[in-house]
Design a protein around this motif. Structure first.
Motif, PDB file in Angstrom:
ATOM      1  N   PRO A  92       0.800  -1.160   0.016  1.00 57.35           N
ATOM      2  CA  PRO A  92      -0.022   0.074  -0.044  1.00 57.35           C
ATOM      3  C   PRO A  92       0.809   1.405  -0.020  1.00 57.35           C
ATOM      4  O   PRO A  92       0.323   2.483  -0.517  1.00 57.35           O
TER       5      PRO A  92
ATOM      6  N   LEU B 205       1.260   1.958  -3.517  1.00 53.80           N
ATOM      7  CA  LEU B 205       0.163   2.611  -4.214  1.00 53.80           C
ATOM      8  C   LEU B 205       0.031   3.626  -3.827  1.00 53.80           C
ATOM      9  O   LEU B 205      -0.500   4.456  -4.551  1.00 53.80           O
ATOM     10  N   ARG B 206       0.340   4.469  -2.640  1.00 59.62           N
ATOM     11  CA  ARG B 206       0.064   5.584  -2.151  1.00 59.62           C
ATOM     12  C   ARG B 206       1.064   6.626  -2.967  1.00 59.62           C
ATOM     13  O   ARG B 206       1.075   7.784  -3.218  1.00 59.62           O
TER      14      ARG B 206
ATOM     15  N   GLU C  92     -12.256   0.148  -3.173  1.00 63.49           N
ATOM     16  CA  GLU C  92     -11.206  -0.322  -2.224  1.00 63.49           C
ATOM     17  C   GLU C  92      -9.854   0.483  -2.435  1.00 63.49           C
ATOM     18  O   GLU C  92      -9.417   1.264  -1.731  1.00 63.49           O
ATOM     19  N   LEU C  93      -9.343   0.507  -3.639  1.00 69.59           N
ATOM     20  CA  LEU C  93      -8.351   1.147  -4.169  1.00 69.59           C
ATOM     21  C   LEU C  93      -8.692   2.834  -4.122  1.00 69.59           C
ATOM     22  O   LEU C  93      -7.492   3.751  -3.638  1.00 69.59           O
TER      23      LEU C  93
ATOM     24  N   GLU D 103     -10.640   4.216  -1.853  1.00 72.93           N
ATOM     25  CA  GLU D 103     -10.464   4.428  -0.368  1.00 72.93           C
ATOM     26  C   GLU D 103      -9.324   4.493   0.138  1.00 72.93           C
ATOM     27  O   GLU D 103      -8.902   5.309   1.017  1.00 72.93           O
ATOM     28  N   VAL D 104      -8.366   3.344  -0.141  1.00 76.60           N
ATOM     29  CA  VAL D 104      -7.005   3.578   0.100  1.00 76.60           C
ATOM     30  C   VAL D 104      -6.145   4.710  -0.222  1.00 76.60           C
ATOM     31  O   VAL D 104      -5.316   5.187   0.603  1.00 76.60           O
TER      32      VAL D 104
ATOM     33  N   GLU E  52      -7.585   7.838  -0.896  1.00 75.21           N
ATOM     34  CA  GLU E  52      -8.279   8.964  -0.612  1.00 75.21           C
ATOM     35  C   GLU E  52      -8.950   9.758  -1.648  1.00 75.21           C
ATOM     36  O   GLU E  52      -9.050  10.614  -2.198  1.00 75.21           O
ATOM     37  N   TRP E  53      -9.213   8.756  -2.816  1.00 76.58           N
ATOM     38  CA  TRP E  53      -9.860   9.243  -4.035  1.00 76.58           C
ATOM     39  C   TRP E  53      -9.160  10.125  -4.952  1.00 76.58           C
ATOM     40  O   TRP E  53      -9.626  10.915  -5.644  1.00 76.58           O
TER      41      TRP E  53
END
Lengths: 229, 444
Positions: free
Chosen positions: B152, B155-156, B219-220, B222-223, B225-226
């Protein structure tokens, strides 16, 4: 400590608040009420806090978790704790398919049963299911442990890599390249540690389990093995 | 006898069915018992962008001045739902290619070149490397079935997320990175022992079908923050329905990869016999977006065999918002360069035909993890070459667009095109050159 009513305040606001928590936050214990089966509750956490969810949750609850302790007082849908990196997720009820899928670390404990593909592609997580697990569990599981107090469904550990599987009950069938292996002291010690981490030390005897792992015959593609796939 | 010897004889005749190439492959299969695995995309001749021509301006259309009047090239990707859509200076992006299949230097070079050109590059199976992130201003993070290296934090750290359903070289197929390329570093990133063949799954482990995809995308979002644009990449097989379903599932961007799109390693039979040519896939995908009222709202990126600014212009004229290049980018870095001919010969091939990328012996130092071979690729110089290539392609596309009187590449349209063959006319849904006939749509 915060009490959050998901029904009235919505998922985005909950996750936004949880994501904003810093490692030294004082808000270390959250309660989420009325989850109503919503998806992605408490996904993407990255702080050492406890989140208790009072009810059933949908897909991907606690997905990609880091550090957090998430307790689900109910059952969980597909992909609970998927791709978890660290932390602890405890489901008091049953879980649907792909529980703990692809997770790298942390621990997932399920008090009830798990559906199909439990621990699929797991990469280091420890999963402990007190009930039984469905078919194709630990498919292509790479690392970590999957401990099952009940039974395992068809094709357990198909195309397994280095994950270790401990099953107390029956196994309906083993998948390609998955074999039963000798249970040595090191494995009993490892299993005891996992049982202890799940709060079962002294309650469950590691000696009652069988160990399953990879035969490693499919690690290098060879035409003579084509029929095994 | 002497007279007979002088008589005309039937010339040796090769079969059009059992060609020397086909017979060679039969002999190879008989000797080894295993199908041929290779890299790159479809090599067979297919209806392609060369079968289309632009009409240019005339009395009824007036052109823009080549060196004075502006023809814009920028593109925004992810404007549908993402809080932080991607802004690119050119609509030519770099397609997903993994660290593992490519060397770290090659990945760094792709990042450097893309950044100079003002475009994005993309990770691949195996995760994100610090070199790649560090040298890529805009980096798209692939979310793949294997989830090798998926975490994650990366991802961020990404600027956009690409959920990979399939790729053009092998729609419906997974992958296999052979043990020769699994060094300690590659293995560590993928949580597997070094040296084993690493299978990449063909299906995602925690969702199945379009309804689940919608939940996964949720989910992606949400993780992250849109904030990040979510792409969905599909191999060209059922482009109308796949595009519609991806859009319905909430994608910001659909990436459509035709069968000329490359792969690191797949069975030759898969590459050559499964999927659609890029040319055939674009119009159905665009139509799906139009039918949903989402054309230009959900952006469409097309890849697979794009080589020049002319190809870019044609893809955009057919309704796409951007393109992605993979094989072309590797060639710009130095793949298959004749300077290594002696070594290609030693590998039993020749410059221009080398496609055993899975073996990790690439003389150009691109599709390898061999430390000595990797050193041959200077990431700075290679990145510069890629930037030059991207600049040339962009200029070429602008040249064509101005000739068609367009002030933005996105203003190119099917009306600007004709086809040289009936097949291309049918696939691109433009008239056969010199006629008003669009096969399947208008009568002769």
């Amino acid at each position: 400590m915060p009490v959050y009513d998901l029904r009235s305040a919505g998922l985005r606001d909950l996750n936004r608040q949880l994501h904003a928590l810093r490692p030294d936050t004082n808000e270390t214990h959250w309660t989420v009420q009325n989850p109503d089966g919503a998806h992605a509750i408490a996904a993407g956490l990255d702080a050492p806090v406890t989140v208790e969810i009072e009810g059933n949750v949908g897909y991907y609850c606690a997905g990609m978790n880091k550090l957090a302790n998430v307790v689900i007082h109910g059952s969980a849908g597909t992909g609970v704790a998927e791709n978890m990196m660290s932390g602890f997720v405890h489901v008091k009820g049953d879980v649907s398919q792909s529980a703990g899928a692809t997770s790298h670390g942390g621990m997932l404990v399920v008090d009830g049963n798990a559906g199909a593909r439990c621990g699929i592609s797991m990469k280091g997580i420890d999963i402990l299911v007190k009930g039984s697990i469905g078919h194709m569990s630990a498919f292509m599981a790479q690392a970590g442990t999957l401990t099952v107090l009940g039974d395992a469904g068809e094709a357990l550990g198909d195309s397994l890599y280095e994950a270790r599987l401990y099953v107390r009950g029956s196994v309906k069938s083993l998948g390609a390249d998955c074999i039963e292996k000798e249970m040595r002291d090191e494995h009993r010690e490892q299993l005891y540690a996992k049982l202890k981490a799940a709060g079962l030390a002294g309650e469950v005897d590691p000696g009652e389990f069988r160990r399953y792992g990879s035969a490693r015959t499919l690690y290098h593609f060879h035409v003579d093995n084509a029929g095994a796939y | 006898m002497a007279e007979n010897a002088k008589a005309p004889r039937t010339a040796p005749r090769y079969s059009a069915t059992f060609t020397p190439e086909v017979m060679s492959e039969i002999r190879r299969a008989a000797a080894t018992g295993i199908y041929d695995i290779r890299g790159a995309g479809a090599k067979r001749k297919l209806p392609h962008f060369d079968d289309l021509l632009f009409l240019g301006a005339s009395i009824s259309r007036y052109p823009l001045e080549g060196y004075r009047e502006r023809c814009s090239t920028e593109v925004i990707l992810g404007s549908r739902f993402a809080k932080k859509p991607i802004h690119l200076k050119t609509p030519i992006t770099i397609a997903g290619m993994s660290f593992g299949s490519l060397s770290a230097n090659a990945k760094e070079a792709l990042g450097r070149g893309a950044t100079i050109a003002g475009t994005s590059t993309t990770t691949g199976d195996g995760g994100m490397t610090p070199e790649e992130r560090g040298h890529s201003k805009t980096l798209v993070y692939q979310y793949l079935p294997s989830r090798y290296g998926m975490n994650p934090d990366d991802l961020r750290r990404a600027d956009a997320i690409e959920v990979v359903i399939g790729q053009g070289a092998k729609p419906g197929g997974g992958g296999m990175l052979l043990g020769q390329k699994i060094t300690e570093r590659v293995a560590g990133m993928r949580c597997l022992p070094a040296g084993v063949d690493q299978r990449s799954a063909c299906r995602h482990p925690d969702w199945t079908g379009p309804d689940d995809l919608e939940i996964k995308i949720g989910e992606l979002r949400e993780v992250t923050e849109w904030e990040k644009p979510i792409y969905v990449k599909v191999g060209a097989s059922r482009p109308y329905y796949d595009t519609a379903l991806a859009a319905k599932a909430g994608a910001d961007v659909v990436v459509l990869d035709g069968m000329q799109g490359g792969t690191a390693a797949t069975q030759d039979v898969f590459i050559e016999h499964v999927g659609l040519p890029t040319l055939a896939a674009i119009r159905p995908a665009v139509q799906a977006l139009r039918d949903l009222g989402l054309h230009r709202k959900v952006q469409l990126i097309v890849s697979g065999g794009i080589r020049s600014g002319a190809d870019v212009a044609k893809v955009l004229a057919l309704g796409a918002d951007a393109v992605a290049i993979g094989t072309g980018a590797l060639i710009a870095l130095g793949d298959n360069d004749p300077r290594w001919e002696d070594e290609y010969q030693a590998l039993g091939t020749t410059a221009g035909a080398y496609d055993d990328w899975h073996e990790g012996k690439d003389p150009a130092g691109i599709t390898t993890q061999d430390p000595e071979l990797m050193k041959r690729l200077d990431p700075e110089l290679a990145g510069r070459r890629l930037a030059n290539y991207l600049a040339v392609m962009t200029l070429e596309a602008q040249t064509i667009a101005r000739a068609c009187g367009k002030s933005h590449l996105h203003n190119l349209e099917p009306e600007d095109l004709v086809a040289l063959t009936i097949e291309a006319a049918a696939m691109a849904q433009v008239p056969l050159a010199g006629t008003s006939w669009v096969p399947g749509q208008t009568g002769l």
